[in-house]
Design an enzyme around this catalytic site. Structure first.
Site, mmCIF file in Angstrom:
data_model
loop_
_atom_site.group_PDB
_atom_site.id
_atom_site.type_symbol
_atom_site.label_atom_id
_atom_site.label_comp_id
_atom_site.label_asym_id
_atom_site.label_seq_id
_atom_site.Cartn_x
_atom_site.Cartn_y
_atom_site.Cartn_z
ATOM 1 N N ASN A 1 -1.124 -2.119 13.720
ATOM 2 C CA ASN A 1 -2.576 -1.942 13.830
ATOM 3 C C ASN A 1 -2.942 -0.668 14.586
ATOM 4 O OD1 ASN A 1 -2.483 -4.391 12.605
ATOM 5 N ND2 ASN A 1 -3.298 -5.589 14.320
ATOM 6 N N LYS B 1 -20.101 27.116 -29.057
ATOM 7 C CA LYS B 1 -20.414 26.543 -27.746
ATOM 8 C C LYS B 1 -19.564 27.097 -26.607
ATOM 9 C CE LYS B 1 -22.862 23.615 -26.626
ATOM 10 N NZ LYS B 1 -22.931 22.180 -26.829
ATOM 11 N N TYR C 1 -8.610 -5.936 14.012
ATOM 12 C CA TYR C 1 -8.020 -5.489 12.756
ATOM 13 C C TYR C 1 -8.193 -6.572 11.692
ATOM 14 C CZ TYR C 1 -4.908 -3.921 9.130
ATOM 15 O OH TYR C 1 -4.421 -3.527 7.918
ATOM 16 N N SER D 1 -16.408 23.697 -27.654
ATOM 17 C CA SER D 1 -16.624 22.410 -28.301
ATOM 18 C C SER D 1 -15.616 22.272 -29.434
ATOM 19 C CB SER D 1 -18.048 22.348 -28.851
ATOM 20 O OG SER D 1 -18.111 21.422 -29.924
ATOM 21 N N LYS E 1 -7.908 4.158 2.897
ATOM 22 C CA LYS E 1 -7.130 5.308 2.437
ATOM 23 C C LYS E 1 -7.361 5.697 0.974
ATOM 24 C CE LYS E 1 -3.877 3.336 4.908
ATOM 25 N NZ LYS E 1 -4.831 2.679 5.849
ATOM 26 N N SER F 1 0.808 -1.231 0.000
ATOM 27 C CA SER F 1 0.000 0.000 0.000
ATOM 28 C C SER F 1 0.837 1.276 0.000
ATOM 29 C CB SER F 1 -0.935 -0.003 1.209
ATOM 30 O OG SER F 1 -0.171 -0.092 2.402
ATOM 31 N N GLU G 1 -20.247 20.639 -14.420
ATOM 32 C CA GLU G 1 -20.656 19.257 -14.707
ATOM 33 C C GLU G 1 -19.739 18.255 -14.017
ATOM 34 O OE1 GLU G 1 -22.605 19.570 -19.140
ATOM 35 O OE2 GLU G 1 -20.472 19.807 -18.984
ATOM 36 N N THR H 1 -40.817 25.655 -6.926
ATOM 37 C CA THR H 1 -41.064 24.339 -6.323
ATOM 38 C C THR H 1 -41.482 23.442 -7.490
ATOM 39 O OG1 THR H 1 -43.409 24.741 -5.889
ATOM 40 C CG2 THR H 1 -41.899 25.337 -4.130
ATOM 41 N N HIS H 2 -41.128 22.191 -7.432
ATOM 42 C CA HIS H 2 -41.387 21.266 -8.558
ATOM 43 C C HIS H 2 -40.843 21.815 -9.869
ATOM 44 C CE1 HIS H 2 -44.329 19.354 -5.814
ATOM 45 N NE2 HIS H 2 -44.634 20.598 -5.506
ATOM 46 N N GLN I 1 -7.282 -1.601 5.373
ATOM 47 C CA GLN I 1 -6.257 -0.844 4.654
ATOM 48 C C GLN I 1 -6.865 -0.005 3.526
ATOM 49 O OE1 GLN I 1 -2.362 -2.625 3.665
ATOM 50 N NE2 GLN I 1 -3.039 -2.579 1.549
HETATM 51 N N1 ARG Z 1 -0.921 -1.194 5.707
HETATM 52 C C1 ARG Z 1 -1.780 -1.592 6.780
HETATM 53 C C2 ARG Z 1 -3.065 -0.764 6.782
HETATM 54 O O1 ARG Z 1 -3.091 0.283 6.225
HETATM 55 C C3 ARG Z 1 -1.069 -1.416 8.072
HETATM 56 C C4 ARG Z 1 -1.487 -2.368 9.128
HETATM 57 C C5 ARG Z 1 -1.056 -3.706 8.764
HETATM 58 N N2 ARG Z 1 -1.244 -4.629 9.847
HETATM 59 C C6 ARG Z 1 -1.234 -5.928 9.642
HETATM 60 N N3 ARG Z 1 -1.370 -6.658 10.672
HETATM 61 N N4 ARG Z 1 -1.078 -6.447 8.454
HETATM 62 O O2 ARG Z 1 -4.058 -1.161 7.333
#
Ligand code: ARG
Length: 476
Positions: A116, A289, A323, A283, A331, A29, A296, A161-162, A328
Site C-alpha cells: 500500500n 481530399k 487503501y 480519402s 494507472k 495488474s 481531429e 466573438t460568437h 489500483q
Molecule cells: N497492485 C496494487 C495497486 O496498484 C498494489 C497494492 C495492493 N495492495 C493490496 N493490499 N492488495 O494498488
C-alpha cells in the site's frame, strides 16, 4: 496449484486455495503497472538502505538486497529478464525475482513495508519523473508559438466573438493567446509536482509500524521533501493523481481548441492555412481530399482525457479510508491520458511549424466586414461624444453602408460628415484594419509593440517555469 504453492503467494498463508482463474485475471495488474518497474526498484533500494542504516537489517543483508535490486534493474533494462505474467503486480514480480537471486533474505525487504505504501510511492516517483519531460515538451510548443508570432506581427485577420467578425487582430496576438493557456498548464504541472512531493513509505499497511524505521531517511533518499505526516492518509491519498489528470486534461483541452481552429482555418471557406501533407490524410474514395485527421484525433483524444479524469474523480468520491483495491485503477487512466498527451503536444507543434499560412486570405477576410466599426465609435469618443451616442451614430453608418453595398474602408469624408460633423480626414484612416491594429497599444493589446512586450513577458515566464522544472528533475 497445490496448497504448498498457494502459500508461496505474498499473502497466501491463511488461504487454502488459489483465487479462481477469472478472479486472478480480473485483479492482476502487471500488464499495466510494469511501467513502474524502475520506480519500484528505486523505492525498494531506498527502503533497503534505510533498513541497513537503522540496523534493522545488518549491513551485509542490506547491501546484498541493494546489489540484487540493481542487478534486476539492469536485467529489465537489457531485456535479460522478462516479467512472469503469473505475478499479481510489479511489486510481486520484482520480489519474486529477488527470491530467485538471494533466497530467503528477499523476504526481509518487506520489513515495515506494505504494497500500500509501496504503490503510492511508485506512482508519485513515476509522475515526478515524467513532469520535466511533459514540461519541456510544452515549452517547445510555446517556443514554436512565439517564433510564429514574431513572424506574424503584421499579419491581420478577423478576431471573432460568437464566431462573428468582431475586430481585426494580428495572427501573432491570436497565437500568443494560445501560449498563455499552455503557460497556465505548465504552472499547474509544477504546482502538482510540488504538492505531490511527500513520501508515503513507512506508513505500512495503514497505521505505521512498530519497527524503528527512519521515515525521514527514506524520504530524503528518494528526493521527497518530507514523509507524509499521517500513515492513513499516506496509503489512501490519490489526490495527486486527480491533480495530474486534471492538468493533463487541461493540456489536451487547450490542444483541442488549437486543433479546432486549424480544422476550421483549413476549410476552403476560410482558407487561412494549409496543413502540411505529413499531418493530413487523403480519402480512400475522393481523390481531391486532404483531411486534417491529426487535428481531429487530438480533438477527439481530449474527450477521452475528460473521461479518464471523470472516471477517477468518480472512483475516489465514495472510498472510505484507507487503501481500497479500486485505487489500483489509477494507472490505466493516468497512462492512457499521458500516452495520448505527449504525442499530441509534439504533433501540435509540428503542425503549426509546417503549416502554410495564407496571409492574403486572412487580410482579405477583413475587407467589407465592418470589423473596424468600433474604431469609428472610439474616434467620436476621442472628439468628446459620449460612447453610447457614438455607438448609435456608427450603427447608422454601418446600416447605410450595407444598403449601399460598401464596406467601411470605402467610406468618404462626405458620407461620414452626413452622420456627424465631428468626423475629419483622419477618420478615413481609423477604419483601415492596419490602423485599427496599430492603435491597440494598451498593455495586452494587439498592436505590434504591445505584442512585442507580451512576447518578452512570456519569455520571462517560460524561463522561470523551465528553471522550476529543472529543479524538480534535480532536487538539491
Ligand atoms: N497492485 C496494487 C495497486 O496498484 C498494489 C497494492 C495492493 N495492495 C493490496 N493490499 N492488495 O494498488
Amino acid at each position: 496449484m497445490p496448497k504448498e504453492q498457494a502459500n508461496q503467494r505474498m499473502w497466501g498463508g491463511r488461504f487454502d486455495k488459489e483465487p479462481a482463474p477469472e478472479a486472478q485475471a480480473f485483479s492482476h495488474s502487471l500488464f499495466i503497472d510494469q511501467r513502474l518497474w524502475s520506480q519500484d526498484i528505486q523505492g525498494s533500494i531506498a527502503h533497503a538502505r534505510m533498513l541497513g542504516i537503522t540496523g534493522i537489517l545488518n549491513q551485509h543483508e542490506a547491501n546484498t538486497l541493494v546489489q540484487a535490486l540493481l542487478e534486476i534493474a539492469h536485467e529489465i533494462q537489457e531485456g535479460d529478464w522478462l516479467f512472469d505474467y503469473e505475478a499479481e503486480d510489479i511489486h510481486t514480480a520484482i520480489e519474486q525475482r529477488l527470491y530467485e537471486k538471494v533466497g530467503a533474505l528477499a523476504g526481509k525487504l518487506h520489513t515495515a513495508r506494505s504494497r500500500n505504501d509501496q504503490v503510492a510511492t511508485d506512482t508519485r516517483l513515476w509522475l515526478r519523473e515524467m513532469t520535466p519531460k511533459i514540461g519541456h515538451t510544452l515549452i517547445e510548443l510555446c517556443e514554436a508559438l512565439i517564433e510564429l508570432a514574431e513572424q506574424h506581427m503584421l499579419t491581420l485577420l478577423p478576431g471573432l466573438t460568437h464566431q462573428q467578425h468582431a475586430q481585426p487582430v494580428s495572427l501573432a496576438h491570436h497565437l500568443m493567446a494560445h501560449l498563455w493557456a499552455l503557460g497556465r498548464d505548465l504552472e499547474r504541472l509544477v504546482q502538482s509536482a510540488h504538492r505531490m512531493n511527500l513520501c508515503p513509505l513507512g506508513a505500512g499497511a495503514l497505521s505505521g509500524t512498530s519497527i524503528p524505521i527512519d521515515r525521514e531517511l527514506t524520504a530524503n533518499e528518494l528526493g521527497f521533501s518530507l514523509p507524509i505526516p499521517n500513515s492513513m492518509d499516506a496509503v489512501s491519498d490519490r489526490d495527486f493523481v486527480a491533480d495530474y489528470l486534471y492538468t493533463f486534461t487541461m493540456i489536451m483541452l487547450h490542444l483541442s481548441r488549437i486543433a479546432q481552429e486549424l480544422i476550421n482555418w483549413s476549410t476552403p471557406e476560410y482558407g487561412f492555412v494549409e496543413l502540411d501533407d505529413a499531418y493530413t490524410t487523403g480519402s480512400s474514395l475522393m481523390p481531391q481530399k486532404k483531411n486534417p485527421d491529426i487535428a481531429e484525433l487530438i480533438r477527439g483524444r481530449s474527450a477521452l482525457a475528460v473521461g479518464n479524469l471523470t472516471a477517477w474523480l468518480t472512483l475516489l468520491k465514495g472510498l472510505p479510508l484507507t487503501y481500497n483495491r479500486d485505487l489500483q485503477d489509477d494507472k490505466p487512466l493516468l497512462f492512457a491520458t499521458f500516452d495520448s498527451m505527449l504525442p499530441a503536444i509534439r504533433l501540435t507543434r509540428a503542425m503549426l511549424q509546417s503549416a502554410r499560412w495564407n496571409t492574403e486570405r486572412m487580410r482579405s477576410a477583413l475587407v467589407g466586414d465592418f470589423s473596424t466599426a468600433t474604431e469609428l465609435a472610439d474616434y467620436l469618443v476621442n472628439k468628446g461624444l459620449p460612447f453610447r451616442e457614438a455607438h448609435h451614430v456608427v450603427g447608422q453608418i454601418v446600416r447605410d453602408c450595407i444598403q449601399q453595398g460598401i464596406g467601411l474602408e470605402a467610406l468618404t469624408l462626405d458620407i461620414l460628415r452626413r452622420h456627424s460633423p465631428l468626423f475629419e480626414e483622419d477618420a478615413l484612416q481609423a477604419v483601415q484594419p492596419e490602423q485599427a491594429v496599430q492603435a491597440k497599444r494598451v498593455l495586452g493589446g494587439t498592436a505590434p509593440e504591445a505584442v512585442k512586450a507580451q512576447i518578452e513577458h512570456a519569455r520571462k515566464v517560460l524561463n522561470l517555469l523551465e528553471h522550476q522544472l529543472h529543479e524538480l528533475a534535480n532536487p538539491v
